[in-house]
Structures are given as C-alpha cells and as structure tokens.
Motif scaffolding. Sequence first.
Motif, PDB file in Angstrom:
ATOM      1  N   ASN A  11     -12.087 -15.718 -29.618  1.00 14.86           N
ATOM      2  CA  ASN A  11     -13.375 -15.379 -30.219  1.00 14.86           C
ATOM      3  C   ASN A  11     -13.758 -13.940 -29.893  1.00 14.86           C
ATOM      4  OD1 ASN A  11     -15.926 -15.433 -31.382  1.00 14.86           O
ATOM      5  ND2 ASN A  11     -16.873 -16.525 -29.664  1.00 14.86           N
ATOM      6  N   PRO A  12     -13.050 -12.961 -30.453  1.00 15.00           N
ATOM      7  CA  PRO A  12     -13.290 -11.558 -30.079  1.00 15.00           C
ATOM      8  C   PRO A  12     -14.656 -11.024 -30.501  1.00 15.00           C
ATOM      9  CG  PRO A  12     -11.767 -11.700 -31.925  1.00 15.00           C
ATOM     10  CD  PRO A  12     -11.954 -13.098 -31.426  1.00 15.00           C
ATOM     11  N   LYS A  13     -15.267 -11.647 -31.492  1.00 20.21           N
ATOM     12  CA  LYS A  13     -16.553 -11.137 -31.988  1.00 20.21           C
ATOM     13  C   LYS A  13     -17.700 -11.345 -31.001  1.00 20.21           C
ATOM     14  CE  LYS A  13     -15.774 -12.966 -36.172  1.00 20.21           C
ATOM     15  NZ  LYS A  13     -15.937 -13.357 -37.594  1.00 20.21           N
ATOM     16  N   GLN A  14     -17.465 -12.115 -29.946  1.00 16.42           N
ATOM     17  CA  GLN A  14     -18.515 -12.315 -28.941  1.00 16.42           C
ATOM     18  C   GLN A  14     -18.713 -11.089 -28.057  1.00 16.42           C
ATOM     19  OE1 GLN A  14     -17.329 -14.796 -25.303  1.00 16.42           O
ATOM     20  NE2 GLN A  14     -15.596 -15.199 -26.683  1.00 16.42           N
ATOM     21  N   PHE A  15     -17.752 -10.151 -28.080  1.00 18.38           N
ATOM     22  CA  PHE A  15     -17.795  -9.015 -27.163  1.00 18.38           C
ATOM     23  C   PHE A  15     -18.432  -7.792 -27.800  1.00 18.38           C
ATOM     24  CE2 PHE A  15     -14.056 -11.480 -25.690  1.00 18.38           C
ATOM     25  CZ  PHE A  15     -14.468 -11.747 -24.398  1.00 18.38           C
ATOM     26  N   ASP A  16     -19.162  -7.033 -26.989  1.00 16.31           N
ATOM     27  CA  ASP A  16     -19.681  -5.723 -27.371  1.00 16.31           C
ATOM     28  C   ASP A  16     -19.040  -4.680 -26.462  1.00 16.31           C
ATOM     29  OD1 ASP A  16     -21.169  -3.590 -28.353  1.00 16.31           O
ATOM     30  OD2 ASP A  16     -22.932  -4.062 -27.146  1.00 16.31           O
ATOM     31  N   VAL A  17     -19.587  -4.494 -25.254  1.00 22.67           N
ATOM     32  CA  VAL A  17     -18.985  -3.605 -24.259  1.00 22.67           C
ATOM     33  C   VAL A  17     -18.396  -4.462 -23.148  1.00 22.67           C
ATOM     34  CG1 VAL A  17     -19.400  -1.806 -22.545  1.00 22.67           C
ATOM     35  CG2 VAL A  17     -20.532  -1.698 -24.775  1.00 22.67           C
ATOM     36  N   VAL A  18     -17.136  -4.221 -22.837  1.00 19.53           N
ATOM     37  CA  VAL A  18     -16.447  -4.928 -21.761  1.00 19.53           C
ATOM     38  C   VAL A  18     -16.133  -3.925 -20.664  1.00 19.53           C
ATOM     39  CG1 VAL A  18     -14.407  -6.278 -21.102  1.00 19.53           C
ATOM     40  CG2 VAL A  18     -15.416  -6.563 -23.385  1.00 19.53           C
ATOM     41  N   VAL A  19     -16.558  -4.187 -19.435  1.00 18.15           N
ATOM     42  CA  VAL A  19     -16.285  -3.275 -18.326  1.00 18.15           C
ATOM     43  C   VAL A  19     -15.485  -4.018 -17.262  1.00 18.15           C
ATOM     44  CG1 VAL A  19     -18.493  -3.769 -17.148  1.00 18.15           C
ATOM     45  CG2 VAL A  19     -17.281  -1.633 -16.679  1.00 18.15           C
ATOM     46  N   THR A  20     -14.476  -3.353 -16.736  1.00 20.31           N
ATOM     47  CA  THR A  20     -13.628  -4.008 -15.748  1.00 20.31           C
ATOM     48  C   THR A  20     -12.847  -2.992 -14.935  1.00 20.31           C
ATOM     49  OG1 THR A  20     -12.017  -5.801 -15.439  1.00 20.31           O
ATOM     50  CG2 THR A  20     -11.642  -4.298 -17.296  1.00 20.31           C
ATOM     51  N   GLU A  21     -12.193  -3.478 -13.891  1.00 20.53           N
ATOM     52  CA  GLU A  21     -11.458  -2.586 -12.992  1.00 20.53           C
ATOM     53  C   GLU A  21     -10.155  -2.126 -13.634  1.00 20.53           C
ATOM     54  OE1 GLU A  21      -8.634  -3.586 -10.392  1.00 20.53           O
ATOM     55  OE2 GLU A  21      -8.126  -4.668 -12.197  1.00 20.53           O
ATOM     56  N   ASN A  22      -9.451  -1.262 -12.922  1.00 21.56           N
ATOM     57  CA  ASN A  22      -8.353  -0.495 -13.491  1.00 21.56           C
ATOM     58  C   ASN A  22      -7.230  -1.358 -14.080  1.00 21.56           C
ATOM     59  OD1 ASN A  22      -6.678   1.673 -14.100  1.00 21.56           O
ATOM     60  ND2 ASN A  22      -6.987   2.677 -12.143  1.00 21.56           N
ATOM     61  N   MET A  23      -6.635  -2.230 -13.285  1.00 17.40           N
ATOM     62  CA  MET A  23      -5.501  -2.999 -13.776  1.00 17.40           C
ATOM     63  C   MET A  23      -5.908  -4.007 -14.838  1.00 17.40           C
ATOM     64  SD  MET A  23      -2.510  -5.057 -11.723  1.00 17.40           S
ATOM     65  CE  MET A  23      -3.589  -6.309 -11.023  1.00 17.40           C
ATOM     66  N   PHE A  24      -7.025  -4.706 -14.625  1.00 16.02           N
ATOM     67  CA  PHE A  24      -7.489  -5.658 -15.636  1.00 16.02           C
ATOM     68  C   PHE A  24      -7.747  -4.942 -16.964  1.00 16.02           C
ATOM     69  CE2 PHE A  24      -9.645  -8.489 -12.161  1.00 16.02           C
ATOM     70  CZ  PHE A  24      -8.393  -8.902 -11.724  1.00 16.02           C
ATOM     71  N   GLY A  25      -8.367  -3.766 -16.897  1.00 13.29           N
ATOM     72  CA  GLY A  25      -8.666  -3.015 -18.107  1.00 13.29           C
ATOM     73  C   GLY A  25      -7.421  -2.540 -18.818  1.00 13.29           C
ATOM     74  N   ASP A  26      -6.420  -2.153 -18.059  1.00 11.77           N
ATOM     75  CA  ASP A  26      -5.144  -1.730 -18.633  1.00 11.77           C
ATOM     76  C   ASP A  26      -4.550  -2.858 -19.474  1.00 11.77           C
ATOM     77  OD1 ASP A  26      -2.813  -0.388 -19.171  1.00 11.77           O
ATOM     78  OD2 ASP A  26      -2.087  -0.340 -17.106  1.00 11.77           O
ATOM     79  N   ILE A  27      -4.543  -4.050 -18.912  1.00 12.95           N
ATOM     80  CA  ILE A  27      -3.924  -5.196 -19.581  1.00 12.95           C
ATOM     81  C   ILE A  27      -4.774  -5.678 -20.761  1.00 12.95           C
ATOM     82  CG2 ILE A  27      -3.215  -7.608 -19.273  1.00 12.95           C
ATOM     83  CD1 ILE A  27      -2.634  -6.815 -16.289  1.00 12.95           C
ATOM     84  N   LEU A  28      -6.068  -5.858 -20.544  1.00 13.80           N
ATOM     85  CA  LEU A  28      -6.921  -6.424 -21.586  1.00 13.80           C
ATOM     86  C   LEU A  28      -7.067  -5.509 -22.797  1.00 13.80           C
ATOM     87  CD1 LEU A  28      -9.808  -8.028 -19.498  1.00 13.80           C
ATOM     88  CD2 LEU A  28      -7.870  -9.186 -20.568  1.00 13.80           C
ATOM     89  N   SER A  29      -7.114  -4.193 -22.572  1.00 11.58           N
ATOM     90  CA  SER A  29      -7.260  -3.282 -23.717  1.00 11.58           C
ATOM     91  C   SER A  29      -5.996  -3.255 -24.558  1.00 11.58           C
ATOM     92  CB  SER A  29      -7.638  -1.876 -23.254  1.00 11.58           C
ATOM     93  OG  SER A  29      -6.687  -1.363 -22.340  1.00 11.58           O
ATOM     94  N   ASP A  30      -4.825  -3.395 -23.927  1.00 12.11           N
ATOM     95  CA  ASP A  30      -3.593  -3.507 -24.708  1.00 12.11           C
ATOM     96  C   ASP A  30      -3.571  -4.817 -25.488  1.00 12.11           C
ATOM     97  OD1 ASP A  30      -2.801  -1.092 -23.744  1.00 12.11           O
ATOM     98  OD2 ASP A  30      -0.909  -1.774 -22.888  1.00 12.11           O
ATOM     99  N   GLU A  31      -4.057  -5.871 -24.877  1.00 15.53           N
ATOM    100  CA  GLU A  31      -4.141  -7.149 -25.598  1.00 15.53           C
ATOM    101  C   GLU A  31      -5.069  -7.023 -26.798  1.00 15.53           C
ATOM    102  OE1 GLU A  31      -5.426 -11.828 -24.861  1.00 15.53           O
ATOM    103  OE2 GLU A  31      -6.276 -10.228 -23.624  1.00 15.53           O
ATOM    104  N   ALA A  32      -6.210  -6.386 -26.608  1.00 16.44           N
ATOM    105  CA  ALA A  32      -7.182  -6.240 -27.696  1.00 16.44           C
ATOM    106  C   ALA A  32      -6.626  -5.439 -28.864  1.00 16.44           C
ATOM    107  CB  ALA A  32      -8.458  -5.580 -27.171  1.00 16.44           C
ATOM    108  N   SER A  33      -5.686  -4.541 -28.580  1.00 23.58           N
ATOM    109  CA  SER A  33      -5.121  -3.722 -29.658  1.00 23.58           C
ATOM    110  C   SER A  33      -4.406  -4.564 -30.699  1.00 23.58           C
ATOM    111  CB  SER A  33      -4.154  -2.684 -29.081  1.00 23.58           C
ATOM    112  OG  SER A  33      -2.944  -3.293 -28.642  1.00 23.58           O
ATOM    113  N   VAL A  34      -3.939  -5.738 -30.299  1.00 25.12           N
ATOM    114  CA  VAL A  34      -3.243  -6.621 -31.242  1.00 25.12           C
ATOM    115  C   VAL A  34      -4.184  -7.078 -32.353  1.00 25.12           C
ATOM    116  CG1 VAL A  34      -2.041  -8.836 -31.440  1.00 25.12           C
ATOM    117  CG2 VAL A  34      -1.607  -7.377 -29.478  1.00 25.12           C
TER     118      VAL A  34
END
Length: 372
Positions: free
Chosen positions: A232-255
């Motif tokens: 359910n990606p439409k539930q998100f607006d701004v997502v803030v997180t630490e370095n490694m989590f952000g690295d992984i999640l932003s690549d996932e979101a690119s899909v």
Amino acid sequence: MEKRIAVLPGDGIGKEVTNGAVAVLNAIGERFNHQFHFSYGKIGGNAVDTDGTPLPDETIKLCKESDAVLLGAVGGPKWDRIEVKLRPEQGLLKIRKELELYANLRPTNYYRSLADSSPLRKEIIEGIDILMVRELTGGIYFGTPRERTQRDGEDGALDTLYYSRREIERVVRTAFELASTRNKKVTSVDKANVLESSRLWREVAEEIAKEFPEVKLEHMLVDNAAMQIIKNPKQFDVVVTENMFGDILSDEASVLTGSLGMQPSASISESGPYLYEPIHGSAPDIEGQNLANPIGAILSAAMMIRVSFGLTKEADAIEAAVNHVLDCGYRTADIAGAGTDVKKVSTTEMIEEIKAAILDTEALLKIQNCYS
C-alpha cells in the motif's frame, strides 16, 4: 544567472548519464538565459586507477568551491578485491563526510506512461508521491570499530551502529519541515523492538513532532515498512529513517516506477554545496553500449536547479519534458516493456528527445500546461 557545477562522472555508466544531465542543463541555460559552468573531477574506481585513491584532494577542493555537485555512479567488479580503504565506495562515503551531507532526499513518483513497467498493478501505484529522507553520515556505514576479529577461536567480523542525538534530530527535523509543505505526514522507520539506536531514534522523533503539531507522526518497524511499500505505497508521504534502512527501502521503492534508472536524489548539508545523483549503480555490464537510462541523472539536475538555485520554472520544464517524452512512447531498454507503441531508443537518443522538448519554445509551453 551564473552557477558553478562540479561534475563527478565516476565509473561505469556514470559518464553517459552525467553527459545527459549536462546536455539538458545547457539546454535550460539556452532556453532561459542562464550560464552553468561545469568542472570535472574524479571519484571512485577511475580515481583509484589514476590517483591511487577513491577521492583525490583535488576533487574535494573542486566540490567545495562549486555551487552544487552532480555525481554519476561509482564501483564495479574490477575493484572488488582491492584493499577496503581503496574501494570505490569509500570515495562516495568520504565525499558525504567532507561536504557534511547529512540527509539524502529520494522522491518516488507515479508516471502514468510507465504504469505497465511496474511489477505492481496500476491501482496500487497510481498517484504515489513518496519522499524518502535517509540519514547519510551516521549508522553502521560509518560506525567504529569495524574489523575482522576472532571470538572463541572462530573468525568473525564487527561493525558498529552508532547515532548521536544531534544526528537524529537534524534529519528528523528536515523530514518534518518537508512534510509541512506536502501532505503533512511523517513515517519514521526504525527497529525499536530490537535496537537501542532505534529506541533513541523513536524518542527523538516524538520530541521533534511536538514542534510540528500540524504534521502527523507514525512509527513503523522496518520489516513492516518493506512490506507496506509494496502492499500500500499510497499511505506514505515523507518517510524518514537511518542510513542502512533508507538505502534498502529507497531502492525497493524505485521498483514502483519500474526502474532504478528513473530515480533522482539530492544530498543536503547545513552549509556547503548539495550533491545530486541518480540512485542507480554503475551498471558495468552495459557500460559504453549506449543503453543506460539517463532520466534519473536528468531529474537529479532538475532537483539541483530547483533546490540549490531556486529555478522553479526551469526545473518544472525539465520534468515536463521528461513526462512528454515518456508519453510519446520513447523508452530506454530498462523501461521498454512490451507495449505496441513503444519507441525503443538509446541513451543519447533519449537525451536528444528531452533536449528538443525543452528547446522548442511553443511545444514547451504546451507541455508545461499539460503537466502543471
């Protein structure tokens, strides 16, 4: 307007995609009467080969004397077995430290013409507008000690995850400031059920939230966040997180948009020049074959002129031109899919189509009206 831009092409397809961004910025300069002065520096594997270091002092000096930095990509299997301190990625980590780039902003947007390129159904991704805010200079990527060691006579390895309160405060506050101009929701991602660093992160997020009563704060564990981005990606607006989590999640979101090649990013500091780069890697398997998607780098250039230079209409023009070219069916290999109306093009052809849309004054006005 005159601005100095440091260009660090890096490795693999980095040169090809940064060439595209530079070409589009020159088109914007011509169309809107600006002068962008480009100076080139080395970073990554190519710098190791020529200078014996992944980030020469000359490159650091160049970046600090510029108004903004445009980066391509670093790394490749050629350098996988060299000494860790000489790995191309160390150049990337060091430039972040040298420029004090504490937050990486990664937008994920819906492109109607690329809906079929996403592995998810159209109704799941339609209308998504997510901004990932990733902490960039702390966490396990920078923590010490890090070493190979032995315990009970067995080989092992140690990495340290460390965050100070100040590091968390500044990135979380940035997320709230950005959310206050958008849909007024911050999702703070952590692993507070396990990690002490995440428990501190959550405490700080709660404190910062009190400064922004109009913005809703929610906490989400990282494993759930990974699932929800797909579910359910439409539930998100701004997502803030630490370095490694952000690295992984932003690549996932690119899909969600169909390809890493579409994704831009901005790395911001408290004082010095900001750095802009596509989030994809160096893709050495297609280097020099004119197959790379330059759009991520081109959209990074749009972020640059909007955020660092305040050129809103010019940034809008780049984004409108990209949307127009995609709507016309032009596709690089990574987003070509199997559509009957697809016009498969090379890297350079995609760049030329986007430039042409910007330089055609009458057409650009029509395009901007369509996407405003």
